[in-house]
Motif scaffolding. Structure first.
Motif, PDB file in Angstrom:
ATOM      1  N   ALA A 166      22.696   6.198  -8.741  1.00 58.66           N
ATOM      2  CA  ALA A 166      21.905   6.947  -9.727  1.00 58.66           C
ATOM      3  C   ALA A 166      20.543   7.228  -9.103  1.00 58.66           C
ATOM      4  N   THR A 167      20.038   8.437  -9.316  1.00 57.46           N
ATOM      5  CA  THR A 167      18.760   8.843  -8.739  1.00 57.46           C
ATOM      6  C   THR A 167      17.874   9.458  -9.818  1.00 57.46           C
ATOM      7  N   HIS A 168      16.609   9.034  -9.824  1.00 56.65           N
ATOM      8  CA  HIS A 168      15.643   9.560 -10.797  1.00 56.65           C
ATOM      9  C   HIS A 168      14.410  10.056 -10.060  1.00 56.65           C
ATOM     10  N   GLN A 169      13.927  11.234 -10.463  1.00 66.22           N
ATOM     11  CA  GLN A 169      12.724  11.812  -9.868  1.00 66.22           C
ATOM     12  C   GLN A 169      11.631  11.951 -10.912  1.00 66.22           C
ATOM     13  N   LEU A 170      10.402  11.688 -10.468  1.00 64.24           N
ATOM     14  CA  LEU A 170       9.245  11.775 -11.357  1.00 64.24           C
ATOM     15  C   LEU A 170       8.093  12.397 -10.587  1.00 64.24           C
ATOM     16  N   SER A 171       7.474  13.431 -11.161  1.00 66.55           N
ATOM     17  CA  SER A 171       6.330  14.089 -10.531  1.00 66.55           C
ATOM     18  C   SER A 171       5.048  13.630 -11.197  1.00 66.55           C
ATOM     19  N   LEU A 172       4.128  13.172 -10.375  1.00 69.67           N
ATOM     20  CA  LEU A 172       2.818  12.733 -10.850  1.00 69.67           C
ATOM     21  C   LEU A 172       1.761  13.461 -10.040  1.00 69.67           C
ATOM     22  N   GLY A 173       1.354  14.595 -10.535  1.00 67.38           N
ATOM     23  CA  GLY A 173       0.371  15.379  -9.805  1.00 67.38           C
ATOM     24  C   GLY A 173       0.927  15.843  -8.475  1.00 67.38           C
ATOM     25  N   SER A 174       0.295  15.437  -7.389  1.00 63.88           N
ATOM     26  CA  SER A 174       0.718  15.854  -6.048  1.00 63.88           C
ATOM     27  C   SER A 174       1.756  14.920  -5.437  1.00 63.88           C
ATOM     28  N   VAL A 175       2.238  13.947  -6.216  1.00 65.38           N
ATOM     29  CA  VAL A 175       3.185  12.957  -5.708  1.00 65.38           C
ATOM     30  C   VAL A 175       4.516  13.085  -6.438  1.00 65.38           C
ATOM     31  N   THR A 176       5.591  13.091  -5.677  1.00 68.46           N
ATOM     32  CA  THR A 176       6.935  13.050  -6.248  1.00 68.46           C
ATOM     33  C   THR A 176       7.553  11.688  -5.933  1.00 68.46           C
ATOM     34  N   LEU A 177       7.931  10.958  -6.984  1.00 72.38           N
ATOM     35  CA  LEU A 177       8.514   9.628  -6.826  1.00 72.38           C
ATOM     36  C   LEU A 177      10.019   9.715  -7.079  1.00 72.38           C
ATOM     37  N   THR A 178      10.803   9.248  -6.122  1.00 66.60           N
ATOM     38  CA  THR A 178      12.259   9.232  -6.250  1.00 66.60           C
ATOM     39  C   THR A 178      12.746   7.793  -6.130  1.00 66.60           C
ATOM     40  N   SER A 179      13.485   7.349  -7.114  1.00 69.44           N
ATOM     41  CA  SER A 179      14.053   5.999  -7.074  1.00 69.44           C
ATOM     42  C   SER A 179      15.562   6.109  -7.241  1.00 69.44           C
ATOM     43  N   SER A 180      16.290   5.245  -6.544  1.00 67.01           N
ATOM     44  CA  SER A 180      17.749   5.275  -6.628  1.00 67.01           C
ATOM     45  C   SER A 180      18.307   3.860  -6.572  1.00 67.01           C
ATOM     46  N   GLU A 219       6.723  11.116  -2.018  1.00 58.52           N
ATOM     47  CA  GLU A 219       6.437  12.293  -1.199  1.00 58.52           C
ATOM     48  C   GLU A 219       5.156  12.948  -1.705  1.00 58.52           C
ATOM     49  N   LEU A 220       4.203  13.119  -0.794  1.00 59.37           N
ATOM     50  CA  LEU A 220       2.919  13.713  -1.139  1.00 59.37           C
ATOM     51  C   LEU A 220       2.857  15.147  -0.640  1.00 59.37           C
ATOM     52  N   ASP A 221       2.049  15.958  -1.308  1.00 58.55           N
ATOM     53  CA  ASP A 221       1.933  17.361  -0.939  1.00 58.55           C
ATOM     54  C   ASP A 221       1.337  17.550   0.455  1.00 58.55           C
ATOM     55  N   ASN A 222       0.633  16.554   0.969  1.00 53.62           N
ATOM     56  CA  ASN A 222      -0.009  16.697   2.281  1.00 53.62           C
ATOM     57  C   ASN A 222       0.938  16.407   3.445  1.00 53.62           C
ATOM     58  N   GLY A 223       2.253  16.261   3.170  1.00 50.18           N
ATOM     59  CA  GLY A 223       3.227  16.041   4.237  1.00 50.18           C
ATOM     60  C   GLY A 223       3.554  14.593   4.505  1.00 50.18           C
ATOM     61  N   LEU A 224       2.930  13.678   3.759  1.00 45.20           N
ATOM     62  CA  LEU A 224       3.168  12.250   3.960  1.00 45.20           C
ATOM     63  C   LEU A 224       4.320  11.782   3.066  1.00 45.20           C
ATOM     64  N   MET A 225       5.196  10.958   3.631  1.00 45.92           N
ATOM     65  CA  MET A 225       6.299  10.386   2.875  1.00 45.92           C
ATOM     66  C   MET A 225       6.378   8.891   3.167  1.00 45.92           C
ATOM     67  N   LEU A 226       6.509   8.098   2.106  1.00 40.33           N
ATOM     68  CA  LEU A 226       6.644   6.648   2.230  1.00 40.33           C
ATOM     69  C   LEU A 226       7.957   6.229   1.599  1.00 40.33           C
ATOM     70  N   ARG A 227       8.658   5.297   2.250  1.00 40.75           N
ATOM     71  CA  ARG A 227       9.962   4.875   1.759  1.00 40.75           C
ATOM     72  C   ARG A 227      10.122   3.361   1.867  1.00 40.75           C
ATOM     73  N   LEU A 228      10.702   2.748   0.826  1.00 40.88           N
ATOM     74  CA  LEU A 228      11.018   1.323   0.809  1.00 40.88           C
ATOM     75  C   LEU A 228      12.446   1.161   0.330  1.00 40.88           C
ATOM     76  N   GLY A 229      13.257   0.405   1.074  1.00 45.25           N
ATOM     77  CA  GLY A 229      14.648   0.221   0.691  1.00 45.25           C
ATOM     78  C   GLY A 229      15.135  -1.191   0.944  1.00 45.25           C
ATOM     79  N   HIS A 230      16.057  -1.641   0.095  1.00 45.38           N
ATOM     80  CA  HIS A 230      16.664  -2.971   0.265  1.00 45.38           C
ATOM     81  C   HIS A 230      18.114  -2.886  -0.184  1.00 45.38           C
ATOM     82  N   VAL A 231      19.013  -3.335   0.680  1.00 48.14           N
ATOM     83  CA  VAL A 231      20.451  -3.338   0.394  1.00 48.14           C
ATOM     84  C   VAL A 231      21.001  -4.715   0.732  1.00 48.14           C
ATOM     85  N   ARG A 232      21.914  -5.211  -0.095  1.00 46.99           N
ATOM     86  CA  ARG A 232      22.534  -6.499   0.190  1.00 46.99           C
ATOM     87  C   ARG A 232      23.996  -6.482  -0.243  1.00 46.99           C
ATOM     88  N   GLY A 233      24.789  -7.383   0.354  1.00 48.97           N
ATOM     89  CA  GLY A 233      26.199  -7.466   0.021  1.00 48.97           C
ATOM     90  C   GLY A 233      26.830  -8.647   0.721  1.00 48.97           C
TER      91      GLY A 233
END
Length: 442
Positions: A166-180, A219-233
């Motif tokens: 499942a993926t959810h997107q949220l726009s906050l001004g110049s920042v787009t937040l995507t969580s999955s 994801e920021l409008d200035n071209g910067l992208m930050l990502r954090l992920g964790h997977v386990r099994g």
């Protein structure tokens, strides 16, 4: 032409034919079906014949003679809109695999429901989101370098999973937040040895069950992208070499090995300890990554820091990281990179035995040696965007590995190295790899 020969047909010819004959990004007249594709023709040459340079798990690779195999691939992807909110996507890819072949397989096959403009659900086979560029790590045209830095990306040789997300997107001004969030299981074949003629031995099977994961992307409008992920099994590995070792030890463990059990009281317990050392079954495993990318005003930067943790078994705990920087001069993009992977905890050592089980001891040691992957990589390269949809790259990698490590290379016969003493494993080495590649999309 036999089927076997067809499977080993050089991919360059197939890729060129596809590139010349395909229509770019086809869309059906009713707009419901869209098809596209991508591929790479890559030739690499390593400065050693002691080991193979490849993507971890491939059944062969590049040596002094050079090879098209590690990097070359081709894929076709199609999406069909079933309704306004439901669609199906399939991606068929042929790339060098654990059997040393190019067999077209479904890399992706999933159904997507766009429940809301900001919320979607998918079910089926999808790209496994272990890394920052998991969804397009095979698309050479979408990446600055010839290949994703192996100091990080070779830590998990699993490219897809089967389940739901499942993926959810949220726009906050110049920042787009995507969580999955995801749940499912993953399977992959993995070559860890070759026969004397250079053909791959029976690949190991990697299984990750009860796979759960969370990923967050800013994801920021200035071209910067930050990502954090964790997977386990839960990790299980079935390999022919480990199974052979355990089968040979079974009579000793059962106490039916005749003189060995009769004259060596600790034989059964020694054999059990050796068998346990090469067993990786239903073990807790996790992978965590932090990534950053920047692409603005001709400056290109990418960096990732990752940790692999295995709670038991013989697969080692590792930490990997890389940084790549580049600058565009029109159609040209020269770049530099540096990366490192190190073993934090081997998780297993050969147990001391007081029984005549030399063959089994050597087999266990050979298995553990494949987990000695520490290395450093310095990269310099250049990308030329010859025309839209076509990029040509030249890359030089200088890979250094310490004493008592194979690095991320494939050793032809780890068991032979234990028996005779490997000058590659037991010495500090530097290997140079030169690669020329053509990436295209259609």
């Amino acid at each position: 032409m036999s089927y076997k020969k067809l499977r080993r047909l050089p991919l360059a010819a197939a890729a060129l034919l596809a590139c010349m004959s395909a229509q770019a990004d086809y869309t059906s007249p009713d707009g419901k079906f869209r098809m596209s594709g991508f591929g790479t023709i890559g030739y690499s040459r390593a400065s050693t014949d002691d080991v193979y340079f490849n993507y971890k798990g491939q059944g062969g690779g590049s040596k002094k003679s050079g090879s098209l195999n590690p990097d070359s691939k081709i894929a076709v992807q199609g999406t069909y809109k079933i309704t306004d909110t439901v669609s199906g996507t399939g991606q068929i890819m042929a790339k060098y695999d654990a059997d040393g072949d190019y067999i077209p397989t479904f890399e992706w096959a999933f159904v997507k429901w766009q429940a809301m403009p900001s919320l979607s659900f998918r079910a089926g086979r999808m790209g496994a989101p272990f890394f920052m560029i998991s969804d397009f790590r095979d698309v050479g045209y979408a990446n600055t370098t010839v290949r994703p830095p192996l100091d990080v990306y070779a830590q998990v040789p699993v490219s897809n999973f089967e389940g739901v997300d499942a993926t959810h997107q949220l726009s906050l001004g110049s920042v787009t937040l995507t969580s999955s969030a995801l749940y499912g299981e993953a399977n992959a074949d993995y070559a860890n040895a070759l026969f004397s003629d250079g053909s791959p031995a029976t690949p190991a099977q990697i299984k990750l069950k009860g796979l759960t994961g969370l990923n967050f992307l800013a994801e920021l409008d200035n071209g910067l992208m930050l990502r954090l992920g964790h997977v386990r099994g839960k990790l299980t590995i079935s390999s022919a070499s480990s199974n052979t070792i355990k089968a040979g030890l079974a009579p000793v463990i059962a106490g039916t090995a005749g003189p060995i059990n009769a004259f060596f009281p600790t034989a059964a317990s020694d054999a059990a300890a050796l068998a346990a050392t090469v067993t990786q079954a239903d073990t807790d495993a996790s992978f965590t990554g932090v990534g950053l990318s920047y692409d603005q005003n001709n400056i290109v930067v990418a960096a990732e820091y990752t940790k692999r943790r295995i709670d038991g078994g013989y697969v080692s705990d590792t930490t990997g990281w890389y940084t790549t920087i580049g600058y565009r001069f029109g159609a040209w993009l020269p770049y530099l990179g540096y990366g490192k992977v190190k073993v934090d905890d081997p998780n297993a050592t050969v147990p001391a035995v007081n029984s005549p089980l030399t063959t089994a001891v050597n087999g266990v040691q050979a298995t553990l040696n494949t987990q000695k992957v520490s290395q450093k990589t310095a990269t310099v390269g250049v990308r030329w965007d010859a025309k839209p949809g076509l990029a040509i790259k030249a890359q030089y990698d200088h890979i250094s590995k310490p004493v008592d490590s194979y690095g991320m290379f494939l050793a032809a016969d780890p068991l032979r190295d234990v028996a005779t003493g490997s000058t590659f494993l037991n010495a500090k080495k530097s290997i140079n790899v030169v690669t020329l590649s053509v990436d295209f999309v259609f």
